[in-house]
Design a protein around this motif. Sequence first.
Motif, mmCIF file in Angstrom:
data_model
loop_
_atom_site.group_PDB
_atom_site.id
_atom_site.type_symbol
_atom_site.label_atom_id
_atom_site.label_comp_id
_atom_site.label_asym_id
_atom_site.label_seq_id
_atom_site.Cartn_x
_atom_site.Cartn_y
_atom_site.Cartn_z
ATOM 1 N N GLY A 195 3.544 10.228 0.267
ATOM 2 C CA GLY A 195 2.257 9.668 0.671
ATOM 3 C C GLY A 195 1.588 8.804 -0.387
ATOM 4 N N ARG A 196 1.774 9.098 -1.677
ATOM 5 C CA ARG A 196 1.137 8.332 -2.749
ATOM 6 C C ARG A 196 2.075 7.295 -3.377
ATOM 7 N N LYS A 197 3.231 7.083 -2.729
ATOM 8 C CA LYS A 197 4.170 6.072 -3.206
ATOM 9 C C LYS A 197 4.033 4.804 -2.369
ATOM 10 N N LEU A 198 4.349 3.658 -2.975
ATOM 11 C CA LEU A 198 4.300 2.398 -2.246
ATOM 12 C C LEU A 198 5.331 2.410 -1.120
ATOM 13 N N ASN A 246 -2.041 3.246 3.925
ATOM 14 C CA ASN A 246 -1.800 2.663 5.245
ATOM 15 C C ASN A 246 -2.522 3.462 6.330
ATOM 16 N N LEU A 247 -2.447 4.777 6.233
ATOM 17 C CA LEU A 247 -3.108 5.635 7.218
ATOM 18 C C LEU A 247 -4.630 5.517 7.123
ATOM 19 N N LEU A 248 -5.157 5.465 5.913
ATOM 20 C CA LEU A 248 -6.607 5.343 5.735
ATOM 21 C C LEU A 248 -7.112 3.988 6.251
ATOM 22 N N LEU A 256 0.844 -1.198 0.000
ATOM 23 C CA LEU A 256 0.000 0.000 0.000
ATOM 24 C C LEU A 256 0.878 1.246 0.000
ATOM 25 N N THR A 257 0.284 2.363 -0.366
ATOM 26 C CA THR A 257 0.995 3.633 -0.249
ATOM 27 C C THR A 257 0.964 4.081 1.211
ATOM 28 N N GLY A 258 1.742 5.104 1.510
ATOM 29 C CA GLY A 258 1.714 5.650 2.865
ATOM 30 C C GLY A 258 0.331 6.143 3.235
#
Length: 333
Positions: free
Chosen positions: A134-137, A102-104, A97-99
């Motif tokens: 944030g939008r990177k794996l 993961n937070l979501l 997942l992206t950063g």
Amino acid sequence: MTTPASQPAIAVTGLRKSYGDKTVLDGIDLHVAPGTIFSLLGPNGAGKTTTVQILSTLIAADGGQVRVAGHDLARDPDAARAVIGVTGQFSAVDNLLTGEENLLLMARLRHLSRAEGRRRATELLQDFDLVEAGRKLVSTYSGGMRRRLDLAMTLVGDPAIIFLDEPTTGLDPRSRRTMWEIIRRLVARGVTIFLTTQYLEEADQLADRIALLDHGKLVAEGTASELKRLIPGGHVRLRFTDVQEMRKAAHVFGDVQRDDDALTLQVPSDGGVRSLRTLLDQLDRAAIEVEELSVHTPDLDDVFLTLTGRPADQSTGQHSEQASTTHEKELAR
């Protein structure tokens, strides 16, 4: 969310835990004030991770009383879980997942609404300097970025108390110091941090109070300065430009270590203000001129070695710690 100042963030009395005939915790007492950093140190196998897992409700104690944010863990563990966060020794992030994802995901697990989850994720990416990433794996992240994301995920639920179990293990010095600044900012907001670490400098830099655990018992507790004063070897180093002045000082102080070539004396001292003032008064009364004065006190490595009988980086007892962790994982399932 913060813990009211009128009650301790964590209160532990007579905590005990055993695995078979192996006693891991042997009746320890802890008191952690809200809005502070409390560091638990100890050799491998001393019981640090077991303590964290009990306080964070992952496993049950065999005896003693534990209150976290005022909640009795034996009676109401769910209430305690609602106000704590845990960051373990290894990053619990999903590489696929992206950063942001993961937070979501953590926000959904915390039962936040979609809008609140996105707001919280955006806020944490900014706080932890992960906006661009944030939008990177996560598989592309450096070790420091992964640890920052891991801590950010812990904060999604806005916990009052955070357990950090060796949070900077494996990080380079720059990434470690970045984590220190993040931890300090959290405490400035009123969050309580319970920290275990293998880096004594980390405890020295961060902790308001430090407890030293060995063979399941607390062998010392206090501020870093208080612990250092427990250990002999502190001294004041006096350097002179004149050999006669040095000899006069040696006569005044008596039992000192003397270096005639360097024109220095080492006067035993605990490094405290009172003893330093006494030393300066003695020099003034004897009209002795000193070129340079420096105070040397034992560090936490000296404290660790003296009180546990082995250096901080020695991996004694690793087998028993790993055995305990295996049992803990089985119980947590």
